[in-house]
Design a protein around this motif. Structure first.
Motif, PDB file in Angstrom:
ATOM      1  N   PRO A  57       0.823  -1.218   0.000  1.00  0.00           N
ATOM      2  CA  PRO A  57       0.000   0.000   0.000  1.00  0.00           C
ATOM      3  C   PRO A  57       0.859   1.272   0.000  1.00  0.00           C
ATOM      4  N   THR A  59       1.442   4.203   1.192  1.00  0.00           N
ATOM      5  CA  THR A  59       1.107   5.021   2.340  1.00  0.00           C
ATOM      6  C   THR A  59       2.248   4.917   3.354  1.00  0.00           C
ATOM      7  N   ARG A 113      -4.324   4.784   1.236  1.00  0.00           N
ATOM      8  CA  ARG A 113      -3.614   4.163   0.123  1.00  0.00           C
ATOM      9  C   ARG A 113      -4.115   4.691  -1.222  1.00  0.00           C
ATOM     10  N   GLU A 117      -1.893   6.339  -4.131  1.00  0.00           N
ATOM     11  CA  GLU A 117      -1.921   5.845  -5.520  1.00  0.00           C
ATOM     12  C   GLU A 117      -2.252   6.981  -6.488  1.00  0.00           C
TER      13      GLU A 117
END
Ligand SMILES: NC(=O)c1ccc[n+]([C@@H]2O[C@H](COP(=O)([O-])OP(=O)(O)OC[C@H]3O[C@@H](n4cnc5c(N)ncnc54)[C@H](OP(=O)(O)O)[C@@H]3O)[C@@H](O)[C@H]2O)c1
Length: 252
Positions: A57, A59, A113, A117
């Protein structure tokens, strides 16, 4: 993270881990690398110009941004594995069966996340794959039923075989359009009721009675993947793929 660098012989692929000695023991030492998004000192282990396959993810956002800024320089291709959970916005309809979801559907930008992205996509031309539930050897939905992690419900689930996902990642690295999103699912959503009934009839796997999940789930469209990247699935029939997985499953 995986990355690849061009050589006169083609591509060399490297895998990264926060603990490569333990977690990448099966990979030749010259092809494994330490990388931890939380440890900026490890970022320079990724060579300039390498293409990236980001498989965790994206993040926290501040770290993602700081790392991504170090990528400026020679052009490179970046593919990020996102999740179809990006479409789980609080206001999703309760229509049943749920409508098909394509890449134009609303996404939940309050999810960290998804924010990461979208930053990589908009600012660095990353190609985002919104990935359905991954299954394959070692990730066996019949084991999830055996272990009571899932049970019968009317909820739709979308799956992708790990071998197809790997091929699609390569295809996206080679042919995906920078800044685009592609849903990655085998295109055949099932309800957990259907899977549990088949599990009982075909493999004798009995589901534990579950607290029925009342949500309708989603039905993920893979039309863009098939039309724009011309992908042909190796495992488009879940039950046939599960036959194969079961036949090679280690028995306890
Ligand atoms: N599994 C699913 O059904 C599913 C469904 C949809 C989307 N996805 C997404 O697809 C991607 C791959 O899924 P997966 O199930 O293979 O994930 P996974 O098993 O959790 O593998 C991700 C790997 O990334 C590495 N990693 C995690 N945090 C990191 C960090 N801060 N810095 C550097 N490396 C880090 C970890 O390896 P080390 O511990 O070795 O560092 C971890 O094992 C993920 O983004 C996942 O969210 C998965």
């Amino acid at each position: 993270m995986l990355y690849r660098i061009g050589t006169s012989q083609g591509w060399t692929v490297h895998a990264t881990s926060r603990n490569p000695l333990n977690n990448l023991a099966g990979i030749p030492s010259e092809q494994r690398m330490r990388f931890d998004l939380e440890q900026p000192s490890t970022w320079r282990n990724i060579p300039a110009g390498a293409d990236l396959l980001w498989c965790f993810p994206a993040t926290p956002l501040e770290q993602v941004q700081a790392f991504a800024r170090t990528l400026d320089g020679p052009p490179r291709r970046i593919v990020v594995l996102g999740s179809t959970s990006a479409y789980d916005a609080p206001s999703r309809s309760t229509e049943y069966p749920p409508p098909w979801v394509d890449e134009s559907a609303a996404i939940d930008l309050t999810k960290p996340r998804v924010e990461g992205e979208e930053y990589l996509r908009n600012e660095h031309g990353a190609i985002v794959l919104r990935v359905a539930g991954i299954y394959g050897p070692g990730r066996n939905p019949l084991d999830w039923i055996r272990q009571g992690r899932v049970g019968p419900s009317r909820k739709y689930v979308n799956l992708i075989h790990a071998e197809d996902l790997a091929s699609i990642c390569l295809l996206a690295l080679n042919k995906g359009k920078p800044g685009e999103v592609y849903n990655v699912s085998d295109g055949q959503p099932y309800t957990w009721n259907e899977i549990c009934i088949t599990a009982q009839q075909r493999w004798g796997v009995t589901a534990a009675p579950a607290n029925e999940d009342p949500s309708p789930g989603k039905r993920i469209s893979n039309a863009k993947l098939r039309s724009e990247l011309d992908y042909r699935f190796r495992h488009s029939h879940l039950y046939e793929a599960l036959d194969l997985i079961e036949s090679t499953r280690p028995h306890s």
